[in-house]
Design an enzyme around this catalytic site. Sequence first.
Site, mmCIF file in Angstrom:
data_model
loop_
_atom_site.group_PDB
_atom_site.id
_atom_site.type_symbol
_atom_site.label_atom_id
_atom_site.label_comp_id
_atom_site.label_asym_id
_atom_site.label_seq_id
_atom_site.Cartn_x
_atom_site.Cartn_y
_atom_site.Cartn_z
ATOM 1 N N ARG A 1 163.523 31.165 -29.517
ATOM 2 C CA ARG A 1 164.815 31.211 -30.227
ATOM 3 C C ARG A 1 164.604 30.955 -31.703
ATOM 4 O O ARG A 1 163.706 30.210 -32.102
ATOM 5 C CB ARG A 1 165.776 30.167 -29.664
ATOM 6 C CG ARG A 1 166.306 30.487 -28.281
ATOM 7 C CD ARG A 1 167.207 29.369 -27.803
ATOM 8 N NE ARG A 1 168.404 29.255 -28.624
ATOM 9 C CZ ARG A 1 169.210 28.200 -28.631
ATOM 10 N NH1 ARG A 1 168.915 27.138 -27.912
ATOM 11 N NH2 ARG A 1 170.283 28.177 -29.391
ATOM 12 N N GLU B 1 176.585 25.166 -19.347
ATOM 13 C CA GLU B 1 176.200 24.018 -18.535
ATOM 14 C C GLU B 1 177.410 23.159 -18.184
ATOM 15 O O GLU B 1 178.344 23.014 -18.980
ATOM 16 C CB GLU B 1 175.130 23.175 -19.232
ATOM 17 C CG GLU B 1 175.544 22.592 -20.555
ATOM 18 C CD GLU B 1 174.472 21.674 -21.151
ATOM 19 O OE1 GLU B 1 173.839 20.918 -20.385
ATOM 20 O OE2 GLU B 1 174.293 21.719 -22.377
#
Length: 497
Positions: A74, A158
Site C-alpha cells: 500500500r 472490520e
Amino acid sequence: GPFNLAEGASRDLRREGSERALKMKVILHLDLDAFYCQVEHKRLGIDRGVPLAVRQWDGLIAVNYPAREKGVKRFLSIAEAKSSCPDLRLVHVETIGAVGGSGPAREGEAEAFGAVGEVAPNKATTKACLARYRRASFQVIKVMQRFSDSIERASIDEVYIDVTQAVDARLQKRRGAHEGGDEGEGNGAIITTDWSESHVSEGATLNPYLESDARLIEGSKICKEIRDAIKTETSFEMSAGISHNKQMSKLASSLNKPNKQTIVPSSAIPTLMQTLPYTSINGLGGKFGERLKECFPEAKTAFDLQSFEKGVLLEKLGEKGGSWLFDLCRGQVEDPVKPNLLVKSLNACKSFSNGGMHAVKHWLKINCAELLDRVDQDCEDFDRMPRCLVLHARSSKSYKEKSSQGTFPGNGSLPSLEGLFNAALRLFEKIQAECLPCSRLAVGATDFVLNQKDMAKLSSFFTRDGSQSAVAAVPSHGSKIGIEILNANACGGEVPH
C-alpha cells in the site's frame, strides 16, 4: 489498620469478580481481507489469483495477497508497484464530479456533471468516492445481523461482535438436552472438544473442561458459521479472532491471515505479550505511542510495560491513561462492544488548494452529489431522512474552520442535486467572509427522522414551555425503533468550529 485491610480485600474481590466476568465474554473481531480488492474481483469477474491493487490517483490504497507476495505494498506509487509486479491489475476507486476538462469550468460556463461511478478519474475536477465499498460492506453487515444484535463497526472492513448471549443460549440448550438424556452420557453431551476449524494462539492449549475455554470454542463455531454465510451470500472472505475482549480478538484476527480464524484464550496472553511490540497494539500508536517512547524508552514489548508499577504509570500518564495502559499491556481491558450500525451523521468533504468562490461552488456541488448518494442509500437501508444540513469550511489564510447549519431541503423527501447545492451554498455565504480563500469544504446530514409522515408530525410537536422540539425516531436494529428527543435549535444558526 483493620479498615484498610478490609477495604483492600474488598477491592481484590471486586477485581477477581470483574476478571471472571470478563472471561465469560466471547468477542469476535472479523476483518475482511484486502476488502476493496475483493469487491473489484467480484465486480469485474477477475480471478482471485490475479495480482490486483486498488489505486487512488497515483497511489495504492488496497493490495490483494497475490500482489503482496510479489512485493507490492500500500501507498507505493504506480510506477513502483508496476516495477515489482509487471502483471499487476490496477483498478481506480470510483470518482464523482465534472465530466472531462483539466479543471473546474470557467466562470459562466456550464459544467457537465456525472453521477457517482460515471466519471473518469481526474484529480483536478473529481473526488474519490467509496460508495461501492460502503454498499458491499453493508451487504456483509446484513448477514452478520442474523447472528447478533451487538455489532460494532470499527471501519468499513472490520467489526466486533459480542456473541456472549448466543454462546449462553447454545450451552444452555446443550445442558438441557443432556439433563433429559441418559445419566451415563457424561460431560461429552455438554462439552465439545472439536475446534479444528480454528487456529489456537502459539504457546497455548485449550481445555474444553475449563468454562472460559469452552465458551471460546463455542464462539469459534459461531464465528465459522458467520464467515461461511458471508462467503456463500456475498463471496467475501475474512479473517477472524475469538477472545474474551476486543483488544485480544483484534490481535487474534491478525495472527493467521488471510481467510482463517484464531482463538486467543487467557492462557495465551502472557506468551503473546512477551514478544508483541507494544506499538502493534490498537491504541498505542499516534501521540500516545510517542509519549510512551519518551516516558519508557527502554520498553519495546507489552511485557516490558508490565514491569512498571501502576503508580509509576499513573504518575507519568495520569489516572485515566495509566490505569488503561496497566490493563492493556496485560490483555485485560474491559471495553464493551458498542452497537453503532445506525450512524448519527453522513458526510462528504474535500480539501483543495486555495480557492475563491468559483472553486468553492465546484467542490461544494461535488460534495453535495456524494452526500445525496449517501442519504439515498441510507434511506433505502433504514427508511429515514435527515432534517439538518451542516456545512464546514476552512480558511486557507487563518486555517480556522467555521460551521453553518440549516434545514435539510426536500421536506422529508430526497431533494434534487440543485436543491441540495443551493441550500449548502446559502450556508456557505453566511460565513464566506471568514472562509475565503477556502481550502476545505464539508457537508453533512444529521438529525434523522423515519419518513415523511413522521416528519410532518414534528411540526405540531411542542414542549410544555412552548419551544419547538423534534422527535427523531430512528431504528436501533432491524425493525426495532428507538425514540430520541432532540432540540430543534441544534439545526439553526452559525456555530464556530
